[in-house]
Design a protein around this motif. Structure first.
Motif, PDB file in Angstrom:
ATOM      1  N   CYS A 122      47.212  39.444  36.922  1.00 29.97           N
ATOM      2  CA  CYS A 122      46.568  39.031  38.163  1.00 29.97           C
ATOM      3  C   CYS A 122      47.091  39.839  39.343  1.00 29.97           C
ATOM      4  CB  CYS A 122      46.795  37.541  38.416  1.00 29.97           C
ATOM      5  SG  CYS A 122      46.016  36.466  37.196  1.00 29.97           S
ATOM      6  N   GLN A 123      46.253  40.023  40.329  1.00 31.00           N
ATOM      7  CA  GLN A 123      46.624  40.801  41.503  1.00 31.00           C
ATOM      8  C   GLN A 123      45.985  40.195  42.743  1.00 31.00           C
ATOM      9  OE1 GLN A 123      44.922  44.614  40.371  1.00 31.00           O
ATOM     10  NE2 GLN A 123      42.992  44.140  41.403  1.00 31.00           N
ATOM     11  N   GLU A 124      46.474  40.630  43.904  1.00 28.82           N
ATOM     12  CA  GLU A 124      45.989  40.061  45.159  1.00 28.82           C
ATOM     13  C   GLU A 124      44.584  40.538  45.492  1.00 28.82           C
ATOM     14  OE1 GLU A 124      47.301  39.784  49.877  1.00 28.82           O
ATOM     15  OE2 GLU A 124      48.708  40.549  48.371  1.00 28.82           O
ATOM     16  N   LYS A 125      44.290  41.813  45.253  1.00 22.21           N
ATOM     17  CA  LYS A 125      42.991  42.370  45.597  1.00 22.21           C
ATOM     18  C   LYS A 125      41.932  41.918  44.601  1.00 22.21           C
ATOM     19  CE  LYS A 125      40.484  46.674  46.522  1.00 22.21           C
ATOM     20  NZ  LYS A 125      40.525  48.159  46.548  1.00 22.21           N
ATOM     21  N   LYS A 126      40.829  41.404  45.121  1.00 23.41           N
ATOM     22  CA  LYS A 126      39.701  40.993  44.289  1.00 23.41           C
ATOM     23  C   LYS A 126      38.454  41.764  44.721  1.00 23.41           C
ATOM     24  CE  LYS A 126      42.289  37.581  42.643  1.00 23.41           C
ATOM     25  NZ  LYS A 126      43.431  37.677  43.586  1.00 23.41           N
ATOM     26  N   ALA A 127      37.464  41.789  43.842  1.00 17.29           N
ATOM     27  CA  ALA A 127      36.206  42.473  44.150  1.00 17.29           C
ATOM     28  C   ALA A 127      35.089  41.861  43.315  1.00 17.29           C
ATOM     29  CB  ALA A 127      36.327  43.971  43.882  1.00 17.29           C
ATOM     30  N   HIS A 128      34.782  40.595  43.578  1.00 19.54           N
ATOM     31  CA  HIS A 128      33.723  39.905  42.844  1.00 19.54           C
ATOM     32  C   HIS A 128      32.381  40.589  43.105  1.00 19.54           C
ATOM     33  CE1 HIS A 128      36.412  36.456  42.060  1.00 19.54           C
ATOM     34  NE2 HIS A 128      36.876  36.708  43.274  1.00 19.54           N
ATOM     35  N   CYS A 129      31.586  40.749  42.062  1.00 14.84           N
ATOM     36  CA  CYS A 129      30.299  41.428  42.200  1.00 14.84           C
ATOM     37  C   CYS A 129      29.352  40.597  43.061  1.00 14.84           C
ATOM     38  CB  CYS A 129      29.674  41.673  40.821  1.00 14.84           C
ATOM     39  SG  CYS A 129      28.023  42.414  40.901  1.00 14.84           S
ATOM     40  N   GLU A 157      43.381  36.793  34.473  1.00 16.62           N
ATOM     41  CA  GLU A 157      43.939  35.766  33.591  1.00 16.62           C
ATOM     42  C   GLU A 157      43.539  36.003  32.139  1.00 16.62           C
ATOM     43  OE1 GLU A 157      43.632  30.888  32.888  1.00 16.62           O
ATOM     44  OE2 GLU A 157      42.563  31.862  34.559  1.00 16.62           O
ATOM     45  N   ILE A 158      44.497  35.770  31.240  1.00 15.18           N
ATOM     46  CA  ILE A 158      44.229  35.724  29.800  1.00 15.18           C
ATOM     47  C   ILE A 158      44.397  34.280  29.364  1.00 15.18           C
ATOM     48  CG2 ILE A 158      44.902  36.535  27.508  1.00 15.18           C
ATOM     49  CD1 ILE A 158      46.085  39.008  28.873  1.00 15.18           C
ATOM     50  N   PRO A 170      41.082  42.165  36.419  1.00 18.70           N
ATOM     51  CA  PRO A 170      41.928  41.767  37.548  1.00 18.70           C
ATOM     52  C   PRO A 170      41.206  41.697  38.887  1.00 18.70           C
ATOM     53  CG  PRO A 170      43.086  43.336  36.150  1.00 18.70           C
ATOM     54  CD  PRO A 170      41.680  43.292  35.655  1.00 18.70           C
ATOM     55  N   PHE A 171      40.102  42.412  39.055  1.00 20.35           N
ATOM     56  CA  PHE A 171      39.350  42.341  40.310  1.00 20.35           C
ATOM     57  C   PHE A 171      38.386  41.150  40.333  1.00 20.35           C
ATOM     58  CE2 PHE A 171      40.566  46.813  40.161  1.00 20.35           C
ATOM     59  CZ  PHE A 171      40.984  47.034  41.465  1.00 20.35           C
ATOM     60  N   GLY A 172      38.112  40.566  39.157  1.00 20.62           N
ATOM     61  CA  GLY A 172      37.141  39.478  39.094  1.00 20.62           C
ATOM     62  C   GLY A 172      35.712  39.954  39.253  1.00 20.62           C
ATOM     63  N   ILE A 173      35.473  41.223  38.910  1.00 19.86           N
ATOM     64  CA  ILE A 173      34.125  41.786  39.046  1.00 19.86           C
ATOM     65  C   ILE A 173      33.144  41.010  38.170  1.00 19.86           C
ATOM     66  CG2 ILE A 173      32.700  43.834  38.686  1.00 19.86           C
ATOM     67  CD1 ILE A 173      35.235  45.520  39.273  1.00 19.86           C
TER      68      ILE A 173
END
Length: 497
Positions: free
Chosen positions: A285-292, A269-270, A209-212
């Motif tokens: 899915c959530q509003e907060k993201k944290a892509h590496c 996403e699934i 969900p964070f998109g890490i």
């Protein structure tokens, strides 16, 4: 306390290829999944996709395939230690026949470097078969594993990927579909992950969900016109069962097999690919993201595009930001092969200082870390990387690299440059100082092993023998990735999970 590094120290340095490899960060894994609803063979595409992802893991690799038209449980698997080109041979593809498949390249951060921990993780159970490939790190894996063991489940690996596979199978028994089981299992997970699951009839992917961790969807057009040549590509991006669909860690792997990128999988996403079409579930899915951020600094291939950002451009912009922040009177700019070169090019353009190739990298030397003695390993390092003396003699040099972890690599490079006649070597790093470890599937050592964590900038400069040392700032990330929400925990201790 550090002491200044001198040219005479070269004979005293005991730096093996392993140590130089360990002075870089390592991504844990790369994943690749492919499905041809019309029945086309996919194993060779998985192979070439893994070749394109080899930079994400060099310890082990594997491929699992199945035939969706056959009986349940017809899964075929091969995995072993080593590079993709070492593990797989021409004769393997006749044994890996199927129209749906997954593949994996591994660098271990969770679980030891042994063949038992290689992926895909493949299992047969009451509702069929499952093969799973996973990139990332599940922070609460030990807690989940303990519960599984209390239920009597035997674990044959020491990886969190096996824990995840057991969770999905357990939830699948009581779920209406594999997608529902994956969603239920994913809701229990903490950490960063990109997972592709092959069931007997479906290819399913999920991104944390964070998109890490990254995951990308692509398509390969299989139409052939009446003349026996490939027809016009991708005239219609709507689902067509005659096309082949791909899930991969990076866009470069999709293009490597002749495919086209459709889009990045959304964080949380699934996505499910079947013979009837492609569907997505966004409940996690959530509003907060944290892509590496290190995908953009170092991990991703230079020709990849990730979450709408071209990796090469991002790295060049980091170099430009460095030039604006820390001007220096120099004759040439050089980059550390290969990861420092795009930022060096950006620095050169912004500072109006010529970019020069100062290092020659011999690509034909074997894996020298397996040589039996330290002396032989040191010799192999110098055969792999040498200085072009005519380019650096009597020059003031700015050398650019993406990071300093332990400092051993940069120290040796500076000694090599000064032995070749460089008057001064100014170090510029296209990331901030590393201060904290990563828990999400990146092999960042403990703080004790991070040279910047316990020592001042001046101490680090003296230790590596640089004439000056400057880093990119956290604020400068905006020039690399714009307003993309990123994980900066290894720099500021602010962990998203």
């Amino acid at each position: 306390m550090f002491k200044e590094c001198s040219l005479n120290d070269l004979s005293k340095m005991d730096i093996s290829e392993t140590e130089i490899k360990n002075d870089k960060l390592h991504e844990e894994c790369g994943v690749f999944g492919i499905y041809s609803p019309s029945g086309g063979e996919v194993s060779k595409d998985v192979y070439y996709g893994l070749i394109a992802l080899q930079h994400r893991g060099q310890e082990a690799c594997g491929i699992a395939v199945s035939d969706t038209s056959g009986e349940k449980g017809n899964l075929k698997l091969k995995k072993d230690m080593g590079l993709v080109s070492e593990v797989f041979h021409k004769e393997d593809f006749s044994n890996l026949k199927g129209n749906i498949g997954v593949g994996h390249v591994r660098y271990s951060t969770t679980g030891g470097s042994v063949v038992e921990n290689a992926q895909p993780i493949a299992m047969n159970y009451i509702k069929g078969s499952l093969a799973l490939v996973h990139n990332g790190n599940i922070v609460n894996a030990n807690e989940l594993k303990e519960k599984q063991m209390y239920r009597g489940l035997a674990h044959y690996t020491t990886t969190d990927s096996e824990v995840l596979a057991y969770e999905i199978i357990g939830d699948r028994v009581n779920s209406g579909s594999i997608e529902e089981a994956i969603k239920k299992s994913a809701s229990k997970l903490k950490g960063g992950f990109a997972v592709v699951v092959m069931s007997p009839r479906k290819l399913v992917g999920i991104r944390d969900p964070f998109g890490i961790k990254p995951l990308v969807l692509g398509v390969k057009n299989n139409f052939v016109d009446g003349k026996g040549e490939q027809g016009s590509l991708f005239d219609n991006e709507k689902f067509d069962k005659h096309n082949t669909y791909i899930l991969a860690s990076e866009s470069s792997a999709i293009r490597a097999v002749g495919g086209k990128v459709i889009r990045d999988i959304k964080p949380g996403e699934i996505i499910s690919i079947t013979s009837k079409g492609i569907t997505s579930d966004y409940d996690l899915c959530q509003e907060k993201k944290a892509h590496c951020i290190f995908e953009y600094i170092y991990f991703a291939r230079n020709d990849s595009v990730m979450d709408g950002i071209a990796i090469h451009t991002a790295r060049e912009m980091a170099g430009r930001a460095l030039a604006r922040k820390s001007k220096v009177d120099a004759d040439i700019v050089v980059g550390v092969p290969e990861s420092g070169i795009p930022a060096a090019m950006g620095y050169s353009k912004e500072a109006n200082i010529p970019y020069v190739q100062a290092f020659y990298k011999n690509s034909y030397i074997g894996r020298s870390f397996i040589k039996p003695t330290d002396e032989e390993r040191r010799d192999a390092v110098h055969m792999k990387l040498s200085v072009l003396e005519d380019e650096v003699k009597d020059k003031n040099i700015v050398i650019i690299d993406d990071s300093i972890v332990r400092g051993t690599t940069m120290k040796q490079l500076i000694i090599m440059l000064k032995q070749a006649g460089a008057k001064a070597v100014h170090v510029r790093i296209s990331s901030p100082p590393f201060l904290y470890p990563c828990y999400y599937g990146t092999d960042v050592p403990t703080s004790k092993q991070l040279i910047a964590s316990k020592h001042s900038n001046e101490d680090v400069r003296k230790n590596i023998g640089a004439d000056s040392l400057e880093y990119l700032s956290i604020e400068d990330f905006k020039y690399m990735v714009g307003d993309l929400q990123i994980c900066k925990a290894c720099f500021n201790n602010d962990y998203p999970v």
